[in-house]
Design an enzyme around this catalytic site. Structure first.
Site, PDB file in Angstrom:
ATOM      1  N   ARG A  97       0.843  -1.185   0.000  1.00  0.00           N
ATOM      2  CA  ARG A  97       0.000   0.000   0.000  1.00  0.00           C
ATOM      3  C   ARG A  97       0.889   1.249   0.000  1.00  0.00           C
ATOM      4  NH1 ARG A  97      -5.004   1.738  -1.376  1.00  0.00           N
ATOM      5  NH2 ARG A  97      -6.140   2.801   0.288  1.00  0.00           N
ATOM      6  N   THR A 373      -9.676   0.256  -9.811  1.00  0.00           N
ATOM      7  CA  THR A 373      -8.653  -0.576  -9.208  1.00  0.00           C
ATOM      8  C   THR A 373      -8.642  -1.781 -10.122  1.00  0.00           C
ATOM      9  OG1 THR A 373      -9.105   0.270  -6.983  1.00  0.00           O
ATOM     10  CG2 THR A 373      -8.311  -1.976  -7.083  1.00  0.00           C
ATOM     11  N   ASP A 415      -7.692   8.457   0.204  1.00  0.00           N
ATOM     12  CA  ASP A 415      -8.279   7.365   0.993  1.00  0.00           C
ATOM     13  C   ASP A 415      -8.104   7.572   2.500  1.00  0.00           C
ATOM     14  OD1 ASP A 415      -9.544   5.854  -0.881  1.00  0.00           O
ATOM     15  OD2 ASP A 415      -8.027   4.286  -1.031  1.00  0.00           O
ATOM     16  N   SER A 444      -7.687   0.880   3.024  1.00  0.00           N
ATOM     17  CA  SER A 444      -8.148   0.437   1.702  1.00  0.00           C
ATOM     18  C   SER A 444      -9.368  -0.477   1.841  1.00  0.00           C
ATOM     19  CB  SER A 444      -7.010  -0.349   1.038  1.00  0.00           C
ATOM     20  OG  SER A 444      -7.466  -0.977  -0.138  1.00  0.00           O
ATOM     21  N   GLY A 465     -13.400  -1.525  -7.486  1.00  0.00           N
ATOM     22  CA  GLY A 465     -14.707  -0.942  -7.174  1.00  0.00           C
ATOM     23  C   GLY A 465     -14.793  -0.136  -5.903  1.00  0.00           C
ATOM     24  N   GLY A 466     -13.678   0.439  -5.413  1.00  0.00           N
ATOM     25  CA  GLY A 466     -13.764   1.241  -4.184  1.00  0.00           C
ATOM     26  C   GLY A 466     -14.377   0.415  -3.067  1.00  0.00           C
TER      27      GLY A 466
HETATM   28  N1  GLY Z   1      -8.311   3.147  -3.532  1.00  0.00           N
HETATM   29  C1  GLY Z   1      -9.277   2.160  -3.328  1.00  0.00           C
HETATM   30  C2  GLY Z   1      -8.991   1.261  -2.187  1.00  0.00           C
HETATM   31  O1  GLY Z   1      -7.835   1.100  -1.822  1.00  0.00           O
HETATM   32  O2  GLY Z   1      -9.893   0.720  -1.616  1.00  0.00           O
END
Ligand code: GLY
Length: 564
Positions: A97, A373, A415, A444, A465-466
């Site tokens: 990340r 993503t 985020d 995330s 998909g967020g």
């Molecule tokens: N940027 C989307 C996630 O990491 O959930």
């Protein structure tokens, strides 16, 4: 006779190709499988398997290739997660990340009155987190790879240097960023050919500068990105564009191997990503609730079924908002409690089968997440499995980059929770665990997941998909384990999403009949329709017969499952 034989050999070869590689359909194979958002990248991964590479090698090669073919989310300028289960069931994860730069503060996104400055945490160079992808893939290779590193990057170098056929998804983006004027100088030039014209579908798209950056990574490993020429260029870009990432930030970045989050569902073992992703914890909490829900007595997609699923989502997302963040900064997160069967009992008792609960909008919740993503799943002939999700946050991330580097930077700083203590019913969260701090990883929703059966990988799955990622993965896992759907049907089945706040069920178009809508509304649910959620890439493995089944979501038009 010989010509008849060669004719049949040819027919068989064609049939085998059709069977072993297909776009958006279920594909079977005996020796391994790669499923990703771009079929030519899946082919790159499958070629690595054929060369004797393992599932980790195939995932690395596919991921670098997606940075070339699927740059809306495939990346070297972003970050993500790998869940790896070997053929014996030993499971681990790699966290790559992005991190907040050393100079990051919570205040940098706020005005003098302490209000979030519109767009600053997504649309400026300050929105860029220290990228983790190259470090993550390098660590995965060092610990679990088998083929030489160079062999895994070379196909991506070739695709960038020699080009590949520009597809319709890229053309759609090119039109958006150029003709429609939704652009900056970098994105305006990004999709143009040597003559300065927008690349057309089918035309070979060459990315010379990206090929050069990838070559440095091929030849120098992680140092090819975090040190030397590339790091110097990244730091210069940041300085020029009011960004805060320095050479020190890059040199200090480390990917981390972490213990997976583990749960069980009716005899299956479920392994997923721990914080800094919220995906694994929320998934296990919801699967535990489903174990108590007696789904066998409910019709699939009946109002009763969807109600209990939505109520599980509501609770898992409330717990996510309250408790989760970077584990290196939040040492006392109640992870064991959240994924325990006892906690599920307690949470389940709060569910009224006749009435929707109310999400308390004075507390937690958040709506506006990236929908962009990408996920890839790989398995090799020995039955080792990789589930990998990585991202730039928005589609094409920050839409910022330098021509001489050839890749796009993430906007992952968006985020983080932007305003301490400010949680709004529209979805903005202000809880402490996920506030900006130097070197912290932002929370995330990515949910790369592997389900084990009898101690071996059985289902490998994930999605973009967020926040919807968690729920699309959850329903797909449930579709396979509880409703015994083959993986393609489980992926394609229409789905719902509830994320606590805003307090409504989002459903994919055509899922709900008018009658079902009425029953759900009578229970107190507010309903919102949308076209599509997620783009799942999955594999199931029959360990006894040694058959791999791969399927990619038709929502991602250029995706594909390639086996051999
Ligand atoms: N940027 C989307 C996630 O990491 O959930």
């Amino acid at each position: 006779m010989n010509s008849i034989k060669s004719f049949f050999t040819l027919v068989l070869a064609i049939l085998f190709t059709i069977v072993a590689s297909s776009l958006n359909a279920q594909t079977y194979s005996k020796n391994g499988m790669v499923v990703s958002s771009n079929n030519s990248s899946s082919e790159v991964g499958a070629a690595i398997l054929k060369k004797g590479g393992n599932a980790i090698d195939a995932a690395i090669a596919t991921a670098f290739s997606l940075a070339v073919t699927h740059p809306s989310a495939g990346n070297i300028g972003g970050g993500g997660f790998i869940v790896f289960m070997n053929s014996e069931g030993k499971t681990t994860t790699i966290d790559f990340r992005e991190k907040a730069p050393l100079a990051a503060t919570n205040a940098m996104f706020l005005n003098k009155e302490g209000q979030l400055i519109n767009g600053i945490n997504h649309e400026t160079a300050k929105a860029i987190g220290v990228p983790g992808t190259v470090a993550g893939l390098y660590l995965a290779h060092q610990k679990y790879g088998s083929l030489p590193w160079k062999d895994l990057i070379q196909p991506a170098v070739n695709q960038a240097k020699n080009g590949f056929a520009f597809n319709w998804s890229l053309f759609k983006a090119a039109t958006h960023f150029t003709e429609e004027g939704n652009t900056n100088a970098f994105m305006d030039g990004y999709f143009r050919n040597e003559k300065g014209l927008i690349v057309q579908p089918g035309e070979t798209w060459i990315q010379t500068e990206l090929a050069e950056t990838l070559t440095l990574i091929r030849d120098n490993g992680r140092d090819g990105f975090y040190k030397g020429k590339t790091a110097k260029k990244i730091a210069a870009f940041m300085k020029k564009n009011d960004g805060i990432i320095t050479k020190k930030d890059l040199a200090k970045y480390e990917a981390i191997e972490r213990k997976p989050i583990k749960g069980t569902y009716k005899g299956y073992d479920i392994y997923s990503m721990p914080p800094p992703s919220s995906g694994g914890v929320a998934l296990i909490e919801m699967m535990n609730l489903m174990e108590l829900a007696d789904l066998k007595t409910m019709e699939f997609n009946s109002a009763e079924h969807l109600h209990v699923v939505a109520e599980a989502m509501r609770r898992a997302f409330a717990d996510r908002a309250e408790h989760l963040g970077d584990p290196d900064f939040n040492l006392n997160m109640p992870l064991n409690k959240l994924i325990s069967k006892e906690f599920a009992q307690q949470r389940f008792q709060e569910i009224d089968m006749n009435k929707a609960s109310q999400s308390d909008s004075t507390q937690f919740g958040r709506l506006y997440d990236s929908e962009n993503t990408t996920h890839l799943s790989t398995m090799d002939k020995d039955g080792n499995a990789v589930s990998m999700t990585y991202t730039l946050e928005y589609s094409y991330g920050s839409r910022l980059g330098s021509k001489e580097l050839g890749f796009i930077f993430n906007n992952e700083m968006g985020d983080f929770n932007p305003q301490a203590g400010v949680t709004k019913s529209n979805g903005q969260i202000g809880t402490a665990p996920n506030l900006v701090e130097p070197e912290k990883r932002m929370l995330s929703s990515m949910t790369p997941t592997i389900v084990g059966k009898n101690g071996k990988p059985y289902l490998v799955i994930g999605s973009p998909g967020g926040r919807t990622i968690i729920n699309t993965v959850f329903q797909t896992v449930l579709n396979v384990l509880e409703f015994e759907m083959p993986v393609d049907k489980a992926i394609e089945a229409l789905k719902i999403h509830h994320q606590w706040l805003p307090d409504y069920i989002v459903y994919e178009k055509h899922l709900l009949s008018p009658d079902t809508r009425k029953v759900l509304e009578a229970k107190g649910h507010t309903l919102r329709e949308r076209n599509n959620m997620g783009a799942l890439m999955g594999i199931t493995y029959d360990a006894e017969k040694k058959i791999f089944t791969g399927a990619s979501d038709s929502a991602q038009p250029d995706s594909g499952a390639v086996g051999y």
